[in-house]
Enzyme design. Structure first.
Site, mmCIF file in Angstrom:
data_model
loop_
_atom_site.group_PDB
_atom_site.id
_atom_site.type_symbol
_atom_site.label_atom_id
_atom_site.label_comp_id
_atom_site.label_asym_id
_atom_site.label_seq_id
_atom_site.Cartn_x
_atom_site.Cartn_y
_atom_site.Cartn_z
ATOM 1 C CG HIS A 310 30.493 58.066 24.943
ATOM 2 N ND1 HIS A 310 30.234 57.957 26.293
ATOM 3 C CD2 HIS A 310 31.821 58.341 24.839
ATOM 4 C CE1 HIS A 310 31.339 58.173 26.973
ATOM 5 N NE2 HIS A 310 32.315 58.410 26.112
ATOM 6 C CB SER A 311 31.139 54.519 26.742
ATOM 7 O OG SER A 311 31.678 53.668 27.713
ATOM 8 C CG LEU A 312 27.405 49.509 27.471
ATOM 9 C CD1 LEU A 312 28.171 48.243 27.135
ATOM 10 C CD2 LEU A 312 26.771 49.399 28.848
ATOM 11 C CG HIS A 420 35.610 56.667 28.895
ATOM 12 N ND1 HIS A 420 35.871 55.907 27.772
ATOM 13 C CD2 HIS A 420 34.321 56.388 29.233
ATOM 14 C CE1 HIS A 420 34.807 55.207 27.449
ATOM 15 N NE2 HIS A 420 33.848 55.479 28.317
#
Length: 673
Positions: A310-312, A420
């Site tokens: 997820h994300s980074l 997010h």
């Protein structure tokens, strides 16, 4: 009919291939330190007897890996999760929550997936390609024979429960309750502490395996920035994010961005070689992700490896998946095509390595929604929270396939960073939609279009030019309080000076009988009868005061009073009144000249005032002014003024007739010094 190869040709071909592989491994060993070497892992191939129909996998957490980056770059540890290991979940804001049972399982289905990847994916070979790209500045050019188009079991991304399972894997963030588990040091020293310092630094991987150990899922979780999870952040978070997802390491944009390198040479111009060298340092997330992946393949050498994040963490899993040819499923991942191009990842024939988003058959699928500015690549404006947090998230392009939920159009959401979080994505997006969206490639997407990048070998010369400018400004002796268009409209004062003068009362008058275009063609000199010579050493005080109450466009339109006081024997001043001024300049009427009366000590002069009732349009006076001559009292001194009359003035300037001169008669007693 194709020609068959002889044994000799086959032997030569095998020998050259062996030399190439050994050269790449030698290059990698020279670049990467010995502490990072791991045993050679055989290439991952599809499992024998893989079924074409979807298969259900039951995954459970088996290991937690941690790879240090900044604070402990040599630290690498593994925790084996056993039935008696007690774990706690950690929410995205860093708070510990309830205990979980380690035997809890997650279900996911698989389906055949085609990936175009390198045939030889051993770690030393991959490291050799990356090292060559870093040295030359370009991705390694490989022949078509070095690539393979493999069909292997992969996640079934059309199945909603499978997508939810992978999202739950990325959301699970576990820590071990002290005293219930045993950490194994893979590399470096592990200094155990109850506060778990490894949570704040490095890359963490949760390893899930099915019951047969035939399929393993690596869920990468990077150090979550405070901008996303509300916890305290460090400078290292911004450095890592801005290095990978900014056009030039946080340079060339907002002053709030955290700078992570010094590679900008001019406005929207940067040294790409400098950026790449900063990205491939050993304490960066990409290197940490490769090390973590290599240790998992060492434990499960024959398993199919799937990756998620997820994300980074999603961006890092995508980069590792492109490097080794692995199936990848990410959620709200930062667009990663920009760092993929800069890292020099090999590309199959027919694709430009500078645009990895144009590749097909990557096996990567990125899930996200339109209200998330990080996923959409819009969290970089001057008013965005990312910018105010110091993050330069400028990348906009994803590799592989993008699966987007249009929450802005479907749900009326506003774009905001609060959407997010993975927990919000699971509850408000993935679970509320009846089906998963279709996935498409972003082939026409481009990053950093305003920038120009150049490569160098580190020997460029920087020239500094210094320019010296000298400015000369005039010095004023007066201060103007009411400035006009072409002058000063207020009173001016001239300083008082004291001088020693020698005065001779001899007056000389020059009369021009025949004026020319640029001068006088017939000058005549008339000398008046002088009075006795007087030589006096006296202080001279001159004071002039001017007041303008009705200024015009090019001059003063009201009365002007001038007071002159002279204590000496200077030459006689002359005042002239003009009744008919010329159109442009000059005087067309009969002027009157008045000679001032010279005086000895104890001289008193009354002021002379002139009043103009009809000023000219641009300048000058069009009416008849009134002049007052001062009356002086002198001991037996009489002065006769000298007057000059012009009957035929010139067209532009001067007088064309013969003027009349009257010599002055002066009578005075013998002065006393």
């Amino acid at each position: 009919m194709p020609r068959k190869r002889s044994r000799f040709e086959l032997s030569i071909h095998s020998l050259l291939l062996s030399v190439a592989v050994l050269s790449g491994a030698a290059y990698a060993s020279g670049y990467y330190p010995p502490s990072q070497q791991v045993p050679i892992i055989p290439p991952q191939v599809p499992l024998k007897g893989a079924e074409a129909t979807p298969d259900i996998h039951e995954f459970s957490l088996r290991h937690i890996f941690h790879r240090g980056t900044y604070e402990q770059p040599d630290f690498h540890a593994r925790l084996d999760v056993k039935p008696d290991t007690r774990l706690r979940t950690v929410s995205e804001d860093g708070h510990e929550e309830e205990y979980i049972a380690s035997e809890s399982s997650l279900l996911a289905s698989s389906s055949p997936l085609t990936i175009q990847r390198l045939a030889d994916r051993r770690l030393p070979v991959i490291q050799g390609h990356l090292a060559a790209a870093r040295s030359s500045g370009f991705a390694a050019a490989l022949s078509p024979q070095e690539w393979a188009l493999d069909t292997l079991p992969g996640p079934n991304i059309t199945d909603k429960p499978t997508v939810l399972t992978f999202a739950q894997m990325t959301a699970n963030d576990y820590i071990e309750e002290p005293g219930t588990g045993q950490w194994h040091t893979i590399n470096g020293k592990f200094n155990y502490s109850g506060s778990f310092g490894w949570q704040k630094d490095g890359l963490r991987g949760h390893i899930y395996s099915d019951k047969t150990n035939g399929t393993v899922v690596i869920s990468l979780k990077g150090t979550s920035p405070a901008l996303f999870d509300g916890a305290g952040t460090t400078t290292n978070d911004k450095v890592n994010d801005n290095l990978y997802f900014s056009c030039c390491c946080g340079q060339g944009g907002s002053y709030l961005w955290r700078q992570s390198c010094d590679c900008q040479s001019a406005t929207f111009t940067a040294n790409l070689t400098c950026i790449i060298e900063s990205m491939t340092d050993e304490d960066r997330y990409y290197r940490a992700a490769i090390d973590l992946y290599s240790n998992v393949t060492e434990i499960y050498p024959d398993a199919n490896i799937w990756m998620t994040g997820h994300s980074l963490g999603g961006a890092m899993t995508s980069l590792v998946g492109l490097t080794f040819g692995l199936p990848v499923v990410t959620f709200e991942a930062v667009p990663e095509a920009l760092p993929a191009a800069r890292l020099g990842l090999p590309s199959p024939p027919g694709y430009d390595p500078r645009f990895p988003q144009s590749r097909q058959y990557t096996g990567a699928y990125h899930f996200g929604h339109t209200a998330d500015p990080v996923f959409m690549g819009t969290c970089n404006g001057i008013n965005s929270i990312c910018t105010w947090g110091g993050y330069a998230m400028e990348s906009v392009c994803h590799t592989g396939q993008v699966c987007t939920y249009d929450t802005v159009a479907d749900k009326g959401w506003r774009v905001g960073l609060g959407t997010h979080k993975i927990e919000n994505v699971i509850s408000d997006v993935l679970m509320t939609y009846d089906s998963v969206p279709s996935c498409v490639a972003e082939e026409e997407c481009f990053d950093c279009e305003l920038w120009k990048f150049f490569r160098s070998n580190g020997s460029e010369i920087t020239t500094t030019t210094t320019t010296t400018t000298t400015t000369t400004s005039p010095t004023r002796t007066s201060t103007c309080k009411t400035p006009g268009w072409w002058g000063c409209l207020d009173e001016s004062t001239t300083a008082t000076t004291t001088t020693t003068t020698t005065t001779t009362s001899t007056a000389t008058t020059t009369t021009c009988m025949t004026p020319g275009w640029f001068g006088c063609n017939d000058p005549t000199t008339t000398t008046a009868t002088p009075a006795p010579t007087v030589t006096t050493t006296l202080p001279t005080v001159t004071s002039t005061t001017t007041s303008c109450h009705d200024p015009g466009w090019f001059g003063c339109r009201d009365e002007t009073s001038t007071v002159a006081t002279t204590t000496a024997n200077p030459a006689s001043p002359t005042s002239t009144a003009c009744h008919s001024p010329g159109i442009f300049w000059g005087c067309w009427d009969e002027p009157t000249s008045t000679t001032a009366v010279t005086s000895l000590p104890a001289f008193t002069s009354a002021p002379i005032s002139t009043t103009c009732h009809s000023p000219g349009i641009f300048w000058g006076c069009w009416d008849e002014p009134t002049s007052t001559t001062a009356v002086t009292s002198l001991p037996a001194i009489t002065s006769t003024p000298i007057s000059t009359t012009c009957h035929i003035p010139g067209i532009f300037w001067g007088c064309w007739d013969e003027p009349t001169n009257t010599p002055a008669v002066t009578s005075a007693p013998t002065p006393t010094s």
